[in-house]
Design a protein around this motif. Structure first.
Motif, PDB file in Angstrom:
ATOM      1  N   PRO A   7       0.783  -1.160   0.055  1.00 54.44           N
ATOM      2  CA  PRO A   7       0.084   0.084  -0.061  1.00 54.44           C
ATOM      3  C   PRO A   7       0.818   1.273  -0.056  1.00 54.44           C
ATOM      4  CG  PRO A   7      -0.072  -0.975   2.203  1.00 54.44           C
ATOM      5  CD  PRO A   7       0.761  -2.071   1.288  1.00 54.44           C
ATOM      6  N   ILE A   8       2.090   1.015   0.270  1.00 52.41           N
ATOM      7  CA  ILE A   8       2.886   2.268   0.374  1.00 52.41           C
ATOM      8  C   ILE A   8       3.591   2.659  -0.828  1.00 52.41           C
ATOM      9  CG2 ILE A   8       4.982   3.357   1.418  1.00 52.41           C
ATOM     10  CD1 ILE A   8       4.221   1.805   4.014  1.00 52.41           C
ATOM     11  N   LYS A   9       3.239   3.469  -1.680  1.00 54.68           N
ATOM     12  CA  LYS A   9       3.755   3.788  -3.089  1.00 54.68           C
ATOM     13  C   LYS A   9       5.179   4.683  -3.234  1.00 54.68           C
ATOM     14  CE  LYS A   9       0.414   1.135  -4.541  1.00 54.68           C
ATOM     15  NZ  LYS A   9       0.851  -0.222  -4.698  1.00 54.68           N
ATOM     16  N   LYS A  10       6.137   4.651  -3.900  1.00 57.97           N
ATOM     17  CA  LYS A  10       7.301   5.259  -4.088  1.00 57.97           C
ATOM     18  C   LYS A  10       6.852   6.326  -5.037  1.00 57.97           C
ATOM     19  CE  LYS A  10      12.186   5.110  -5.103  1.00 57.97           C
ATOM     20  NZ  LYS A  10      13.113   4.066  -5.609  1.00 57.97           N
ATOM     21  N   GLN A  38     -11.053   9.637   2.002  1.00 62.59           N
ATOM     22  CA  GLN A  38      -9.720   8.934   2.046  1.00 62.59           C
ATOM     23  C   GLN A  38      -8.812   9.897   2.799  1.00 62.59           C
ATOM     24  OE1 GLN A  38      -8.827   8.088  -1.909  1.00 62.59           O
ATOM     25  NE2 GLN A  38      -9.619   5.818  -1.516  1.00 62.59           N
ATOM     26  N   LEU A  39      -7.619   9.150   3.482  1.00 64.11           N
ATOM     27  CA  LEU A  39      -6.673   9.899   4.049  1.00 64.11           C
ATOM     28  C   LEU A  39      -5.205   9.756   3.468  1.00 64.11           C
ATOM     29  CD1 LEU A  39      -7.271   9.460   7.767  1.00 64.11           C
ATOM     30  CD2 LEU A  39      -7.545  11.490   6.632  1.00 64.11           C
ATOM     31  N   ARG A  40      -4.731  10.676   2.766  1.00 66.03           N
ATOM     32  CA  ARG A  40      -3.399  10.643   2.096  1.00 66.03           C
ATOM     33  C   ARG A  40      -2.143  11.108   2.812  1.00 66.03           C
ATOM     34  NH1 ARG A  40      -4.322  13.039  -3.546  1.00 66.03           N
ATOM     35  NH2 ARG A  40      -4.191  14.663  -2.232  1.00 66.03           N
ATOM     36  N   ARG A  41      -1.281  10.345   3.126  1.00 72.63           N
ATOM     37  CA  ARG A  41      -0.203  10.438   4.030  1.00 72.63           C
ATOM     38  C   ARG A  41       1.091  10.530   3.124  1.00 72.63           C
ATOM     39  NH1 ARG A  41      -1.030  11.453   9.577  1.00 72.63           N
ATOM     40  NH2 ARG A  41       0.887  12.514   9.103  1.00 72.63           N
ATOM     41  N   THR A  42       1.880  11.304   3.250  1.00 70.75           N
ATOM     42  CA  THR A  42       3.316  11.144   2.607  1.00 70.75           C
ATOM     43  C   THR A  42       4.601  11.695   3.388  1.00 70.75           C
ATOM     44  OG1 THR A  42       2.104  12.580   0.441  1.00 70.75           O
ATOM     45  CG2 THR A  42       4.382  12.628   0.473  1.00 70.75           C
ATOM     46  N   PHE A  43       5.518  10.796   2.902  1.00 73.09           N
ATOM     47  CA  PHE A  43       6.615  10.902   3.980  1.00 73.09           C
ATOM     48  C   PHE A  43       7.909  10.911   3.374  1.00 73.09           C
ATOM     49  CE2 PHE A  43       3.194   8.920   6.199  1.00 73.09           C
ATOM     50  CZ  PHE A  43       3.384   9.368   7.543  1.00 73.09           C
ATOM     51  N   ASP A  44       8.950  11.549   3.918  1.00 72.71           N
ATOM     52  CA  ASP A  44      10.406  11.302   3.283  1.00 72.71           C
ATOM     53  C   ASP A  44      11.256  10.254   3.019  1.00 72.71           C
ATOM     54  OD1 ASP A  44      10.235  14.438   2.772  1.00 72.71           O
ATOM     55  OD2 ASP A  44      10.992  14.786   4.821  1.00 72.71           O
ATOM     56  N   ALA A  49       7.133   5.965   6.599  1.00 79.57           N
ATOM     57  CA  ALA A  49       5.697   5.809   6.250  1.00 79.57           C
ATOM     58  C   ALA A  49       5.230   4.415   6.544  1.00 79.57           C
ATOM     59  CB  ALA A  49       5.601   5.548   4.442  1.00 79.57           C
ATOM     60  N   ARG A  50       6.244   3.473   6.776  1.00 77.78           N
ATOM     61  CA  ARG A  50       5.756   2.043   7.268  1.00 77.78           C
ATOM     62  C   ARG A  50       5.398   2.352   8.669  1.00 77.78           C
ATOM     63  NH1 ARG A  50      10.165  -1.601   4.339  1.00 77.78           N
ATOM     64  NH2 ARG A  50       9.033  -2.317   2.570  1.00 77.78           N
ATOM     65  N   ALA A  51       6.200   3.119   9.555  1.00 76.59           N
ATOM     66  CA  ALA A  51       5.865   3.296  10.908  1.00 76.59           C
ATOM     67  C   ALA A  51       4.461   3.810  10.991  1.00 76.59           C
ATOM     68  CB  ALA A  51       6.821   4.193  11.620  1.00 76.59           C
TER      69      ALA A  51
END
Length: 92
Positions: A7-10, A38-44, A49-51
Motif C-alpha cells: 500500500p505504500i507507493k514510491k 480518504q486520508l493521504r499521507r506522504t513521508f520523506d 511511512a511504514r511506521a
C-alpha cells in the motif's frame, strides 16, 4: 489466492530530486455529505511511512471498514461516522 500490492507507493522525484513515499487509507463516509473519505499521507522515508501505516488508529480503521462493508447492516453508517471522527483527531 490473490497477492496484494504494497500500500505504500514510491513517488517519482520532485523538482529538488527528492523521492517520497505515500499511502492512502479509507476513512469511511462523511456523515454530512455521504461521500467517501480518504486520508493521504506522504513521508520523506519508507521507514517513516511504514511506521505511520502500522499506527493502531490507521490499522483499526482499515480492519473496521473492511468488515463493515462486507457485513452491511443498519449500524454501518453510524460506525463509519465514528471512525471518521476518531481518525480526524488522530491523523491531522
Amino acid at each position: 489466492m490473490s497477492i496484494l500490492s504494497d500500500p505504500i507507493k514510491k513517488l517519482p522525484p520532485n523538482l529538488k530530486g527528492k523521492v517520497r513515499y505515500r499511502f492512502v487509507v479509507d476513512a469511511g463516509i462523511d456523515p454530512e455529505t455521504g461521500k467517501r473519505k480518504q486520508l493521504r499521507r506522504t513521508f520523506d522515508s519508507l521507514k517513516e511511512a511504514r511506521a505511520e501505516y502500522a499506527n493502531p488508529a490507521i490499522s483499526v480503521s482499515r480492519t473496521l471498514l473492511k468488515s463493515m462493508w462486507k457485513s452491511g447492516g443498519t449500524g454501518r453508517r453510524h460506525m463509519v461516522a465514528c471512525v471518521v471522527k476518531v481518525m480526524s483527531r488522530v491523523v491531522v
